[in-house]
Design an enzyme around this catalytic site. Structure first.
Site, short mmCIF file in Angstrom:
data_model
loop_
_atom_site.label_atom_id
_atom_site.label_comp_id
_atom_site.label_asym_id
_atom_site.label_seq_id
_atom_site.Cartn_x
_atom_site.Cartn_y
_atom_site.Cartn_z
N ASP A 167 10.96 18.05 -34.94
CA ASP A 167 10.97 17.65 -36.33
C ASP A 167 9.82 18.37 -37.03
OD1 ASP A 167 11.65 16.18 -38.62
OD2 ASP A 167 10.14 14.67 -38.17
N ASP A 205 9.29 11.72 -34.92
CA ASP A 205 8.47 10.52 -35.14
C ASP A 205 9.09 9.53 -36.12
OD1 ASP A 205 8.17 11.90 -37.54
OD2 ASP A 205 6.11 11.20 -37.82
N ASP A 255 0.80 -1.22 0.00
CA ASP A 255 0.00 0.00 0.00
C ASP A 255 0.83 1.27 0.00
OD1 ASP A 255 -2.27 -1.59 0.09
OD2 ASP A 255 -2.30 -1.61 2.27
N ASP A 299 0.31 11.13 12.61
CA ASP A 299 0.99 10.43 11.52
C ASP A 299 -0.02 9.84 10.53
OD1 ASP A 299 3.48 9.17 10.33
OD2 ASP A 299 2.24 7.41 10.69
N CYS A 314 6.37 -0.45 1.98
CA CYS A 314 6.06 -1.87 1.73
C CYS A 314 6.97 -2.40 0.62
CB CYS A 314 4.60 -2.03 1.31
SG CYS A 314 3.38 -1.59 2.56
N THR A 350 8.09 17.22 -40.44
CA THR A 350 7.10 16.32 -41.04
C THR A 350 6.58 15.31 -40.03
OG1 THR A 350 8.27 16.54 -43.14
CG2 THR A 350 6.66 14.75 -42.96
N CYS A 367 5.68 7.17 7.59
CA CYS A 367 4.68 6.82 6.57
C CYS A 367 4.39 7.97 5.62
CB CYS A 367 3.38 6.38 7.24
SG CYS A 367 3.39 4.70 7.83
#
Length: 713
Positions: A407, A604, A16, A690, A20, A409, A365
């Site tokens: 770029d 691309d 969680d 806390d 952990c 095109t 925590c």
């Protein structure tokens, strides 16, 4: 001979928060034969690289000893374990082990309170029993974590504080503190589940079934069984069951579920559609272009889950800080408990009580979760808008960008030419377009496709052409209605029929605007001109303006000719560097970095890959090549220029959220530390501080899930 390295993947239930994940990483990494361990509490995944000699069961035992559930997700190993795997993350929160423990502890505490009121003599023992209900599982996890290499865990701080409270006969408070701690864990779990669900909910957008068309018949099949190349039928109102290319039909496609854009896009044959989008108003036949595991949504989910395993610099710093912070809290608590009675004549019970409260105040925590919760929410929010970021480091680094190199095109422009102007001589523009389209019918040349698309858009009639043939290097000729036609470049047309000064001037003007000009000759007379250009994207100007507003400079790096590039650059107001080879683009990126700039490169194509790799952050346009996507640090899935600025805005929002979280976590601790030492607050307010800080920090991080960015409109 060394054992071969292999990788095992697991789904871990009950992770969680970041602490952990850290405990699991520490425990598993101590096993002999383990090379690397990667965990993500947001996606509940564990990846372990280890030698073949290490049994999977050893990894599973180590994780289960810490109080978590685990199941393999590897194809070979998961057979027979699939049901357990599915159950790990399913069901409402109140059915989880932590929720059941919390409810049991709460009922035991209530029963102890009632018993103490009815029979005062057993009050201490009743609360001790209630304490045991909640503390024994916590203490067991603390001891397991200590043996697995994490002696200074949150559970250990809680166990020491609770046992110490019993020693000084504050049993009722000890039981209350443990209950509040368990409530905080449950709230952490609920918040983590919400963050997890925000990205996993994308998978629910893809329908479970599809209409497969085979041999003239349509059959309903499972969507995940569709093979690449299959033809599917998508009815009005249906969601796309797969990524594909429209081969028949035209319809408005609602992409809001995937991209967030509210305005549907009109799409027809040749256009790509994404899984999960909605076909609004007409039947479409679509050819599947990606299997279920590789469709747009599956790739988004996978990339985000992998990104969440990559820690940002701030997150790594907090992890390192917490390793020293928690032992320091233990020392501080011991000093508060011991120094005043020994040196200043304080009452032992009073200062031990305050020392135990300091331990609870010091629980890290809220501090530990402050950064990863915000990073996870930011990555998820970006993914839902089509912004894929390969890790927290990328998300954090985007806010530092000072220069963006783009770029032309396919990035600043649509990547396909369109007919922008039609000039007719002694006839109508529609007639010029019809005759040109007649000659180009059946051709796949980009200029021919542009002319045919304009004819279709203008509903211009396209008569049949006879004797149509290509004239190499010049154009295409043919006959329509007894007339001889020649559609050619300006130079080729001029060789056959001299252009007038007026016509030559018009061609030159179009060329200066970066447009390619085709001249239509009819019976050796100039009938008209067609100007064609790859036009800027609709949001290109707005996207560049947004970057300028953010104080980021822009430059176009393109391999196109200088005249065309300059024309596009002038219309968009961007500096232009043209006629570049791939190595030139990479060199320019290096030069910009040498000037002290933090450079993002947007592209691309394959020729952008070297520059993407060289840039501080490489961003691929989602419609680009796999090479660009693999090389880049991030991807703009829905090819919107405005999304570059959105990425920067998201980065700033996330980092601002992290600053708020850290301030909140440390600020509350400082306040309660002072009030505890001077005797205003005690044990249960300390743990409430806390728990409260953890909940507030998590809720603040979850606000990022509502981030939307600027619209392409």
């Amino acid at each position: 001979m060394t054992d071969e390295l292999m990788e095992s993947r697991y789904h871990v239930g009950g992770m969680d928060c970041a602490s952990c994940a850290t405990k699991i990483e520490t425990a598993v990494s101590r096993l002999p034969g383990v090379s690397t361990v990667n965990t993500s509490y947001t996606s509940e995944t564990l990846r372990v690289q280890h030698t073949s000699a290490l049994a999977r069961s050893a990894i599973e035992r180590q994780v289960k000893a810490l109080g978590y559930t685990i199941a393999s997700t590897d194809k070979a190993a998961a057979e027979g374990e699939g049901d357990e795997h599915l159950e790990l993350g399913s069901g409402p929160w109140w059915q989880s082990k932590k929720a059941k423990l919390t409810i049991g502890c709460g009922l035991a505490l209530a029963a102890a309170y009632i018993a103490g009121r009815l029979i005062p003599g057993i009050e201490h023992w009743a609360f001790l029993a209630a304490l045991a209900v909640g503390l024994v599982p916590v203490a067991r996890r603390a001891i397991s974590a200590a043996f697995a290499g994490s002696p200074f865990s949150i559970e250990m701080l809680m166990t020491i504080a609770a046992v110490g409270a019993v020693v000084i006969e504050a049993t009722e408070e000890a039981a209350t503190v443990v209950l509040l701690f368990l409530v905080g864990e449950v709230l952490e779990g609920v918040a983590a589940s919400r963050a997890r669900a925000s990205i996993q909910s994308l998978t629910a957008l893809v329908p479970k079934t599809a209409l497969l068309e085979q041999n003239g018949t349509t059959t309903e099949v499972a969507a995940d069984s569709l093979a690449v190349g299959a033809t599917i039928l998508v009815r009005p109102g249906d969601r796309m069951p797969a990524d594909g290319e429209i081969i028949e039909g035209e319809s408005a496609i609602d992409e809001a579920p995937v991209t967030g854009e509210s305005v549907p896009k009109r799409k027809g044959p040749g256009d790509m559609v994404f899984a999960g989008t909605i076909n609004a108003d007409a039947v479409l036949r679509v050819r599947v272009t990606a299997a279920a595991r590789d469709n747009t949504i599956a790739r988004v989910v996978k990339l985000v889950e992998e990104a969440q395993e990559s820690k940002a610099p701030t997150e790594r710093f907090i992890d390192q800080f917490s390793r020293y912070y928690t032992p320091a809290v233990l020392v501080a608590g011991a000093l508060v408990a011991v120094v005043p009675p020994l040196l200043m004549g304080g009452v032992w019970s009073e200062w031990i009580y305050k020392g135990l409260a300091v331990l609870l105040i010091g629980c890290p925590c809220a501090l530990v979760i402050s950064t990863p919760a915000a990073i996870a929410a930011g990555l998820s929010a970006g993914a839902r808008r089509g912004l894929l970021l390969k890790g927290g480091a990328v998300l954090e680094g985007l806010r530092k960008i000072t220069t963006v190199a783009l770029d032309k095109t396919g990035t600043l422009t649509e990547g396909k030419p369109v007919v922008t102007d039609i000039v007719a001589y002694d006839r109508s523009e529609a007639d010029v377009l019809s005759l040109a389209a007649a000659l180009e019918t059946g051709s796949s040349h980009p200029l021919a496709v542009a002319i045919l698309a304009r004819a279709k858009a203008d509903k211009a009639p396209v008569p049949p052409a006879g004797d149509a043939k290509a004239v190499p290097g010049k154009g295409v000729s043919g006959r329509v209605g007894g007339k001889t036609l020649f559609l050619a470049s300006a130079q080729a047309a001029h060789e056959q029929v001299p252009l007038s000064p007026e016509q030559t001037a018009q061609v030159t003007a179009f060329n200066d605007e970066g447009k390619t000009v085709s001249v239509l000759l009819v019976d050796d007379k100039v009938a008209g001109l067609l100007a064609i250009r790859d036009e800027p994207r609709a949001d290109a100007a707005a996207g560049l303006a947004a970057l300028k507003e953010a104080g980021i400079t822009t430059v176009m790096l393109t391999g196109d000719n200088k005249r065309t590039a300059a024309a596009i650059g002038k219309s968009l107001g961007i500096e232009v560097r043209a006629e570049l080879l791939p190595e030139d683009k990479q060199r320019i990126v290096r030069e910009l970095q040498g000037q002290g700039r933090v450079v993002a490169k947007i592209g691309d194509g394959i020729n952008d890959a070297p520059a993407l790799a060289a840039a501080d952050i490489g961003i691929a346009m989602g419609g680009g090549t796999d090479v660009a996507l693999e090389t880049a640090d991030a991807a703009i899935l829905h090819v919107r220029v405005i999304d570059i600025a959105n990425m920067v805005d998201l980065s700033k929002s996330v980092m601002g959220n992290i600053t708020q979280n850290i301030t909140l976590a440390l600020g509350l601790k400082a306040v309660f530390l002072v009030t505890t030492v001077i005797g205003i607050t005690g044990l249960w307010p300390a743990i409430l501080a806390d728990t409260g800080a953890t909940v507030l920090v998590t809720l603040n991080a979850l606000r990022l899930l509502g981030w939307k960015g600027r619209s392409a409109a």
